[in-house]
Motif scaffolding. Structure first.
Motif, PDB file in Angstrom:
ATOM      1  N   PRO A  66       8.029   3.237  -0.483  1.00 47.44           N
ATOM      2  CA  PRO A  66       7.599   3.645   0.856  1.00 47.44           C
ATOM      3  C   PRO A  66       7.506   2.455   1.822  1.00 47.44           C
ATOM      4  O   PRO A  66       7.130   1.361   1.406  1.00 47.44           O
ATOM      5  CB  PRO A  66       6.218   4.253   0.614  1.00 47.44           C
ATOM      6  N   LYS A  67       7.867   2.682   3.093  1.00 42.62           N
ATOM      7  CA  LYS A  67       7.778   1.608   4.095  1.00 42.62           C
ATOM      8  C   LYS A  67       6.312   1.307   4.357  1.00 42.62           C
ATOM      9  O   LYS A  67       5.882   0.165   4.354  1.00 42.62           O
ATOM     10  CB  LYS A  67       8.458   2.034   5.401  1.00 42.62           C
ATOM     11  N   ARG A  68       5.555   2.407   4.618  1.00 42.99           N
ATOM     12  CA  ARG A  68       4.112   2.235   4.799  1.00 42.99           C
ATOM     13  C   ARG A  68       3.464   2.610   3.480  1.00 42.99           C
ATOM     14  O   ARG A  68       3.985   3.400   2.717  1.00 42.99           O
ATOM     15  CB  ARG A  68       3.594   3.173   5.894  1.00 42.99           C
ATOM     16  N   GLY A  69       2.326   2.026   3.216  1.00 43.52           N
ATOM     17  CA  GLY A  69       1.635   2.326   1.972  1.00 43.52           C
ATOM     18  C   GLY A  69       1.090   1.055   1.365  1.00 43.52           C
ATOM     19  O   GLY A  69       1.486  -0.049   1.768  1.00 43.52           O
ATOM     20  N   SER A  70       0.195   1.208   0.419  1.00 42.41           N
ATOM     21  CA  SER A  70      -0.454   0.036  -0.167  1.00 42.41           C
ATOM     22  C   SER A  70       0.541  -0.766  -1.006  1.00 42.41           C
ATOM     23  O   SER A  70       1.571  -0.241  -1.442  1.00 42.41           O
ATOM     24  CB  SER A  70      -1.614   0.486  -1.048  1.00 42.41           C
ATOM     25  N   THR A  73       1.139   0.821  -4.347  1.00 39.82           N
ATOM     26  CA  THR A  73       2.062   1.959  -4.353  1.00 39.82           C
ATOM     27  C   THR A  73       3.503   1.459  -4.335  1.00 39.82           C
ATOM     28  O   THR A  73       4.356   1.958  -5.071  1.00 39.82           O
ATOM     29  CB  THR A  73       1.796   2.866  -3.128  1.00 39.82           C
ATOM     30  N   LYS A  74       3.768   0.473  -3.475  1.00 43.38           N
ATOM     31  CA  LYS A  74       5.128  -0.085  -3.362  1.00 43.38           C
ATOM     32  C   LYS A  74       5.562  -0.700  -4.692  1.00 43.38           C
ATOM     33  O   LYS A  74       6.700  -0.530  -5.127  1.00 43.38           O
ATOM     34  CB  LYS A  74       5.172  -1.145  -2.264  1.00 43.38           C
ATOM     35  N   ARG A 125       0.607  12.140  11.182  1.00 44.83           N
ATOM     36  CA  ARG A 125       0.741  10.673  11.142  1.00 44.83           C
ATOM     37  C   ARG A 125       2.043  10.204  11.782  1.00 44.83           C
ATOM     38  O   ARG A 125       2.219   9.012  12.029  1.00 44.83           O
ATOM     39  CB  ARG A 125       0.671  10.174   9.697  1.00 44.83           C
ATOM     40  N   ARG A 126       2.970  11.137  12.019  1.00 48.23           N
ATOM     41  CA  ARG A 126       4.255  10.768  12.614  1.00 48.23           C
ATOM     42  C   ARG A 126       4.194  10.917  14.125  1.00 48.23           C
ATOM     43  O   ARG A 126       3.378  11.652  14.660  1.00 48.23           O
ATOM     44  CB  ARG A 126       5.356  11.663  12.058  1.00 48.23           C
TER      45      ARG A 126
END
Length: 146
Positions: A66-70, A73-74, A125-126
């Motif tokens: 994911p681009k955004r995320g902790s 998670t990445k 969120r988008r």
């Protein structure tokens, strides 16, 4: 381990040139079915989706992290992608422990209400432009419009 039928459906989506998220969606759908059947539960709809995406990555769907995320998670997403194609059998002890933990979780994570709430919060969120772009693309690529 994902069912053979799910893997086949994802491969078919790939052959048809569908997006990676569509291919991964097959695994998420399977996960929701498992929860509804009572095979196991999940803490939330978000967790159920995460399990499905993890299975997709391990089944060689080339989903990027994911681009955004902790960072965690990445890192996990990257690890799942690396695991793709590895033929090592999962540890029986860990497998049983995970299944046992998931069995204790509630089944309401896959309810229509929970999924609706998750989809709405994700959409919020988008940006408006991003949502509009997605809707236009959906209209363009819808089967009956071809």
């Amino acid at each position: 381990m994902p069912e053979q039928e799910t893997i086949e459906r994802a491969r078919e989506d790939e052959r048809e040139g569908k997006s990676l998220s569509t291919q991964a969606g097959e695994f998420v759908r399977e996960e929701m079915e498992h929860i509804r059947e009572g095979k196991h539960g999940a803490r939330s709809a978000k967790q159920a989706i995460a399990i499905g995406l993890s299975k997709a990555r391990r089944a060689e769907v080339k989903l990027p992290p994911p681009k955004r995320g902790s960072a965690r998670t990445k890192k996990q997403a990257a690890r799942d992608s690396r695991k793709a194609g590895s033929r090592r059998k999962p540890s029986r002890t860990r497998s049983h422990a995970v299944r046992k933990a998931l069995k204790r979780e509630p089944r309401r994570a896959a309810s229509h209400r929970a999924l609706s709430r998750q989809a709405r919060s994700a959409a919020r969120r988008r940006t408006k432009a991003s949502r509009s772009r997605a809707a236009k693309k959906a209209a363009r690529t819808r089967k009956r419009n071809r």
